[in-house]
Design an enzyme around this catalytic site. Structure first.
Site, PDB file in Angstrom:
ATOM      1  N   TYR A 104       0.813  -1.357  -0.079  1.00 33.12           N
ATOM      2  CA  TYR A 104      -0.013   0.075  -0.135  1.00 33.12           C
ATOM      3  C   TYR A 104       0.929   1.212   0.032  1.00 33.12           C
ATOM      4  O   TYR A 104       2.184   1.220  -0.521  1.00 33.12           O
ATOM      5  CB  TYR A 104      -0.943   0.103   1.118  1.00 33.12           C
ATOM      6  CG  TYR A 104      -2.196   1.026   1.035  1.00 33.12           C
ATOM      7  CD1 TYR A 104      -2.745   0.702  -0.055  1.00 33.12           C
ATOM      8  CD2 TYR A 104      -2.436   1.850   1.964  1.00 33.12           C
ATOM      9  CE1 TYR A 104      -3.941   1.608  -0.229  1.00 33.12           C
ATOM     10  CE2 TYR A 104      -3.469   2.733   1.714  1.00 33.12           C
ATOM     11  CZ  TYR A 104      -4.404   2.583   0.645  1.00 33.12           C
ATOM     12  OH  TYR A 104      -5.327   3.298   0.333  1.00 33.12           O
ATOM     13  N   LYS A 173      -6.867  -1.892  -1.968  1.00 25.64           N
ATOM     14  CA  LYS A 173      -7.884  -1.406  -0.839  1.00 25.64           C
ATOM     15  C   LYS A 173      -8.405  -2.513  -0.328  1.00 25.64           C
ATOM     16  O   LYS A 173      -8.701  -2.873   0.980  1.00 25.64           O
ATOM     17  CB  LYS A 173      -8.665  -0.219  -1.254  1.00 25.64           C
ATOM     18  CG  LYS A 173      -9.153   0.448  -0.144  1.00 25.64           C
ATOM     19  CD  LYS A 173      -8.223   1.445   0.433  1.00 25.64           C
ATOM     20  CE  LYS A 173      -8.632   2.433   1.249  1.00 25.64           C
ATOM     21  NZ  LYS A 173      -7.850   3.561   1.836  1.00 25.64           N
TER      22      LYS A 173
END
Length: 572
Positions: A104, A173
């Site tokens: 991420y 996500k």
């Protein structure tokens, strides 16, 4: 911690041979037992040795460590995810703090900006404007026979601070929901809404894999998005629809449009607001005050800043019983035009900021710049804020004059430079600490090492990371089967997160739990959300509040290999 029961779950599976080895959901690689190899036609397709999951993780970690550049580590992990979900998530869970920045932010930003050049295999569902007539057919083809609990969708206009990326991926996500929230990846779907791009570099890139066209906007854009949302509502009425990385002009607008008709969530707006609310609730616990006692200056009035202001305002109303109008008056928003006040006019005041516009009469006699704008330092001098929040990406905006002016007006300044990455922080935490003589309560948007206090003690800087709360909020919404994710459900999650803050027992400790504890923290958040949904009547499950904790634990997906039995009528 994975229990023995998790590993003893038996799956009846209808695929065998190469089909099971190429299915990331079912593939075990060298961990298939001797019996499973015989049942699924794998004896000659695998080397002799049967490995445990721990052994596979050790091997994979050694391979990962051989790659020095973060982007190469990211592509290695993505390849692993394409091959074996259990191994991918098991490896990440064993090295959570180290590898989250790889899958991420910040590394994922580089991966997305290079997406077309790194592209190997598609993942998720791509719905593109020029093929909108087949949207329903494409959607149903991807989801047929599947229980979908989570859909993460993005139009990729405002990705991770790097802007318009056209077909940036929503899968990262979704992976966080699984890794930290325990959402079954087989019940999650990442959707890219490709409406073009205004990024000239992409439009001129012959390898760009998205639709090479200027962004569709206005009525056509709204109709395209609405067609997708209605498909979700029709076919998966109880799933959570997560909007990710939509542009400033659409993020809050779409959230408001669908808020009352489906369980929708926007992490950029609500997640940032919720984790900030939890952080400030922890800080006011340290100062022995109330939310309603605070004066807030928020520097940066985009989606994040507005989301924070609204979430804090709603928290004041819900927790301290203050009416909405009075709560609004506790906020002072500042952007590139200075303080948001009446005389700026509609051309300089973004849509959605109306509730927080300050009257000009308050600022008579206050120094302005040549454009008649009240700049941050003058706002701080007049307001004497107790809380200063930065989400502007304006590095160094909280300079020594600003911080010292704040410290003159409050005993324990609460300072939150939240812009990412760390090079864009409004103030370095050590500077904020030094300029306030160690009195500031600090949280940041990126991880920082402990600070040295004047007394020689260490002060732990909290990382105000959305992933401490949004997976739990989402999981709670999914499990409660609520048709809407209510503001009170979000506040319940924020309150539970705040209650876990180390600073409440040691004022020199962090204002939020350590990120290493994110899975356990999000479990607690999910429990609080479901309990609130049951209490307020939003839940569509027949649970009692007393059984919620056990129900949430039972529902969480764990990265372990169950036992496989071949069954031609089983799962595929």
């Amino acid at each position: 911690m994975t229990s023995v029961a998790d590993a003893n779950i038996t799956h009846r599976i209808a695929v065998r041979g190469d089909a099971i080895l190429t299915s990331p959901r079912w593939n075990k690689g060298t961990a298939f037992s001797i019996e499973e190899r015989m049942s699924f036609g794998l004896t000659g397709r695998l080397p002799f040795r049967v490995n445990t999951l721990d052994e596979q993780c050790d091997r994979a970690y050694d391979q990962l460590e051989a790659r020095e550049e973060p982007l190469r580590k990211n592509t290695f992990l993505q390849s692993m995810k394409d091959q074996n979900w259990v191994l991918y998530y098991a490896l990440l869970s064993r090295h959570l703090t180290e590898l989250i920045p790889i899958i991420y932010t910040p590394t994922e930003a580089d991966a997305i900006s290079n997406y077309s050049h790194l592209f190997r295999r598609s993942e998720g569902l791509f719905l593109t404007y020029p093929t909108r007539d087949s949207m329903e057919e494409d959607f149903l083809e991807e989801t047929k026979g599947r229980q979908i609990d989570l859909i993460v969708c993005s139009d990729a206009e405002q990705i991770l601070g790097i802007g318009d990326q056209g077909v940036g991926i929503a899968t990262a996500k979704s992976a966080i929901y699984t890794l930290i929230g325990g959402v079954d990846p087989a019940k999650a779907l990442a959707v890219t809404l490709d409406v073009g791009t205004d990024n000239e570099d992409l439009l001129n890139d012959r390898l760009y894999v998205g639709w090479p066209h200027k962004r569709v906007r206005g009525k056509e854009y709204d109709e395209f998005v609405d067609k997708f949302v209605q498909l979700v509502r029709k076919n998966h009425p109880h799933c959570l629809l997560h909007f990710e990385d939509f542009g400033v002009s659409n993020a809050k607008r779409l959230l408001d449009k669908y808020h009352d008709s489906h369980a929708v969530f926007n992490d950029d707006v609500q997640g940032t607001g919720a984790v900030t609310l939890a952080c400030i609730m922890s800080a006011v616990g340290v100062t022995k005050s109330n939310l309603a006692d605070q004066r807030f200056v928020i520097y940066g009035a985009g989606s994040a800043g507005l989301g924070i202001a609204r979430q804090l305002r709603d928290g004041i109303v819900a927790i301290d019983g203050v009416d909405k109008e009075s709560a609004n008056r506790k906020f002072y928003l500042v952007d590139r035009y200075g303080l948001i006040k009446e005389s700026l006019g509609s051309s300089k005041i973004r849509e959605g900021l109306d509730e927080f516009v300050r009257p000009d009469s308050e600022w008579d006699g206050v120094k302005t710049n040549q454009g008649g704008e009240v700049e941050l330092l003058e706002v701080v001098r007049k307001v004497k804020p107790t809380v200063l929040i930065g989400c502007s990406t304006h590095a160094g905006a909280f300079n020594e004059n600003v911080v010292k002016a704040m410290a003159e007006g409050t005993e324990r300044p609460i300072i939150l430079p939240l812009s990412n990455p760390s090079k864009l922080h409004e103030v370095k935490p050590q500077d904020a600490n030094d300029w306030t003589d160690g009195k500031a309560l600090i949280a940041t948007g990126s991880p920082f090492p402990p600070l040295k206090q004047p007394n020689g003690k260490d002060y732990i800087v909290a990382e105000c990371n959305n992933a401490l709360i949004y997976p739990g909020l989402g999981l709670g919404a999914m499990l409660s089967k609520a048709r809407t994710l209510t503001d009170t459900m979000i506040i319940a999650g924020a309150r539970r997160l705040a209650s876990l803050a180390p600073a409440l027992t040691d004022p020199d400790a962090a204002l939020l739990p350590d990120f290493e504890d994110a899975p356990q923290v999000n479990f607690e958040v999910a429990v609080a959300v479901v309990e609130q949904a049951i209490e307020e009547g939003s839940a569509e499950v027949g649970w009692e509040k007393e059984e919620v904790r056990a129900r949430v634990k039972e529902a969480q997906w764990k990265p372990v290999y169950g036992k496989y039995v071949y069954d031609p009528e089983g799962e595929v």
